[in-house]
Scaffold this active site. Structure first.
Site, PDB file in Angstrom:
ATOM      1  N   ASP A  94     -21.916  -9.038 -27.436  1.00 47.19           N
ATOM      2  CA  ASP A  94     -21.084  -8.525 -28.390  1.00 47.19           C
ATOM      3  C   ASP A  94     -21.178  -6.909 -28.425  1.00 47.19           C
ATOM      4  O   ASP A  94     -22.514  -6.527 -28.959  1.00 47.19           O
ATOM      5  CB  ASP A  94     -20.927  -9.159 -29.607  1.00 47.19           C
ATOM      6  CG  ASP A  94     -19.885  -8.767 -30.572  1.00 47.19           C
ATOM      7  OD1 ASP A  94     -18.772  -8.368 -30.035  1.00 47.19           O
ATOM      8  OD2 ASP A  94     -19.969  -9.144 -31.912  1.00 47.19           O
ATOM      9  N   ASP A 116     -18.644  -1.627 -24.555  1.00 46.51           N
ATOM     10  CA  ASP A 116     -17.652  -0.772 -25.690  1.00 46.51           C
ATOM     11  C   ASP A 116     -17.669   0.742 -25.518  1.00 46.51           C
ATOM     12  O   ASP A 116     -18.632   1.120 -26.069  1.00 46.51           O
ATOM     13  CB  ASP A 116     -18.181  -1.341 -27.142  1.00 46.51           C
ATOM     14  CG  ASP A 116     -17.063  -0.793 -28.132  1.00 46.51           C
ATOM     15  OD1 ASP A 116     -16.116  -0.167 -27.751  1.00 46.51           O
ATOM     16  OD2 ASP A 116     -17.272  -1.020 -29.269  1.00 46.51           O
ATOM     17  N   GLY A 191     -16.430  -6.504 -40.709  1.00 48.23           N
ATOM     18  CA  GLY A 191     -17.081  -6.829 -42.083  1.00 48.23           C
ATOM     19  C   GLY A 191     -16.113  -7.282 -42.847  1.00 48.23           C
ATOM     20  O   GLY A 191     -15.156  -8.004 -42.620  1.00 48.23           O
ATOM     21  N   GLY A 234     -13.127  -8.448 -35.153  1.00 47.04           N
ATOM     22  CA  GLY A 234     -13.158  -8.325 -36.653  1.00 47.04           C
ATOM     23  C   GLY A 234     -12.035  -9.054 -37.241  1.00 47.04           C
ATOM     24  O   GLY A 234     -11.104  -8.668 -38.177  1.00 47.04           O
ATOM     25  N   SER A 236     -12.367 -12.016 -38.975  1.00 44.92           N
ATOM     26  CA  SER A 236     -12.487 -12.971 -40.168  1.00 44.92           C
ATOM     27  C   SER A 236     -11.589 -12.853 -41.238  1.00 44.92           C
ATOM     28  O   SER A 236     -11.127 -11.770 -41.572  1.00 44.92           O
ATOM     29  CB  SER A 236     -14.176 -12.499 -40.628  1.00 44.92           C
ATOM     30  OG  SER A 236     -15.204 -13.256 -39.665  1.00 44.92           O
ATOM     31  N   ASP A 278     -17.347 -13.522 -37.331  1.00 50.34           N
ATOM     32  CA  ASP A 278     -18.643 -13.481 -37.973  1.00 50.34           C
ATOM     33  C   ASP A 278     -18.991 -13.343 -39.250  1.00 50.34           C
ATOM     34  O   ASP A 278     -19.637 -14.243 -39.864  1.00 50.34           O
ATOM     35  CB  ASP A 278     -19.471 -12.136 -37.050  1.00 50.34           C
ATOM     36  CG  ASP A 278     -20.689 -12.070 -37.185  1.00 50.34           C
ATOM     37  OD1 ASP A 278     -21.568 -12.806 -37.891  1.00 50.34           O
ATOM     38  OD2 ASP A 278     -21.422 -10.990 -37.075  1.00 50.34           O
TER      39      ASP A 278
END
EC number: 4.1.2.13
Length: 331
Positions: A94, A116, A191, A234, A236, A278
């Site tokens: 990742d 990335d 996050g 991202g 979550s 995550d």
């Protein structure tokens, strides 16, 4: 050189083809330790789902690349032991940030890598991604590239501002790089604090309501590269019940908010065939650990607090697989 095929792993190519046609997304769950790996495998076996085990560069440093390789091999055997005759497990890097890191992971048994280069000028992103693809494809390892920048902080990935993916660039990028999948930016963020309060509205109870995802950009990208595998990072949802437990038992997660699950389900029915989750797992485990310590302050056996954390993570991931991603019963 360690081949992922000798470890019983698969790459993502066939999984993504089936997911795009079937209108679901493959779960991409990050792991750093045994309990996380156990929870992921238990959840996917119980729901009969394929899975992508994701390892960030930070996780690789934390857990050791050799141990991670054997844990991934162990995950395959564990899945069989639990009753899955033909596990569909990908070991994926990742947010790889260099050719050298991607090359090292490929040589250590990873079946998929992400390079990335989204923070680079466009032509440099193309050149770096192409270099990784050329190397990876020699070993039948699949490669994920990225266009657009996600804001937020997670592990060693950090950006203050997001930049939406430009649909005009995607066809050229895919053609020039030869990538197998493309991560795009349509409003997701890394996050547990994905948005500032100023970016959100508040309902009558004062709860933050995040801005909606830019499905118009996604739809335009699908027109430019029809049927091509799309990835959302991202993603979550930051379940508020877990946040409440953490805060109840001494945590300090103010205005933590994520992506609504109904929006992710909508995305999963499109060409989005891989969704990264995550932070939600971290929240579920942390909530369980804090609750044990609060209710049993004399407890010091790691099994007695990591066990409940593992169980909470498994239940969260089962929910995601069945109700959000739709990848259950796809093996």
């Amino acid at each position: 050189m360690v081949s992922y095929k000798d470890l019983g792993l698969v790459n993502s190519r066939d999984l993504f083809t089936k997911a795009v046609k079937g209108g679901y997304a493959i779960p991409a769950f990050n792991f750093n330790n045994m309990e996380q790996m156990q929870a992921i495998i238990q959840a996917t076996v119980e729901t009969n789902s394929p899975v992508i085990l994701q390892v960030s560069s930070g996780a690789r440093k934390y857990a050791n690349q050799t141990l991670l390789r054997y844990m991934a091999q162990g995950a395959v055997e564990y899945a069989k032991e639990l009753g899955c005759k033909n596990p569909q497990i990908v070991l994926h890097l990742d947010h790889g940030d260099s050719f050298e890191l991607c090359k090292s992971c490929i040589e250590m048994g990873f079946s998929s890598v992400m390079i990335d280069g989204s923070h680079l000028p466009y032509d440099e992103n193309v050149a770096l991604t192409r270099k990784v693809v050329d190397y990876a494809h020699q070993y039948d390892v699949t490669v994920e590239g990225e266009l657009g920048v996600l804001a937020g902080v997670e592990d060693e990935v950090s950006a203050e501002h997001h930049t939406y993916t430009e649909p005009d660039q995607v066809e050229d990028f895919v053609k020039k790089t030869g990538v197998d999948s493309l991560a795009i930016s349509i409003g997701t963020s890394h996050g547990a604090n994905k948005f500032t309060p100023e970016q959100c509205k508040r309902d009558a109870n004062g709860i933050l309501i995040p801005p909606p995802l830019r499905f118009d950009i996604l739809e335009e990208i699908e027109k430019r590269i029809p049927g091509f595998p799309i990835v959302l990072h991202g993603s979550s949802s930051v379940p508020q019940d877990k946040v409440a437990i953490i805060n109840k038992y001494g945590g300090a997660l103010k205005d933590a908010i994520g992506i609504p699950e109904d929006q992710l389900r909508r995305a999963a029915k499109s060409a989005v065939c891989k969704i990264n989750i995550d932070s939600d797992g971290r929240l579920a485990m942390t909530a369980a650990v804090r609750e044990v310590f609060a209710n049993k302050p004399a407890e010091f056996d790691p099994r007695k607090y990591l066990g409940p954390a593992r169980d909470a993570l498994k239940e969260l991931y089962k929910h995601k697989i069945v109700n959000v991603l739709g990848s259950n019963d796809k093996i």
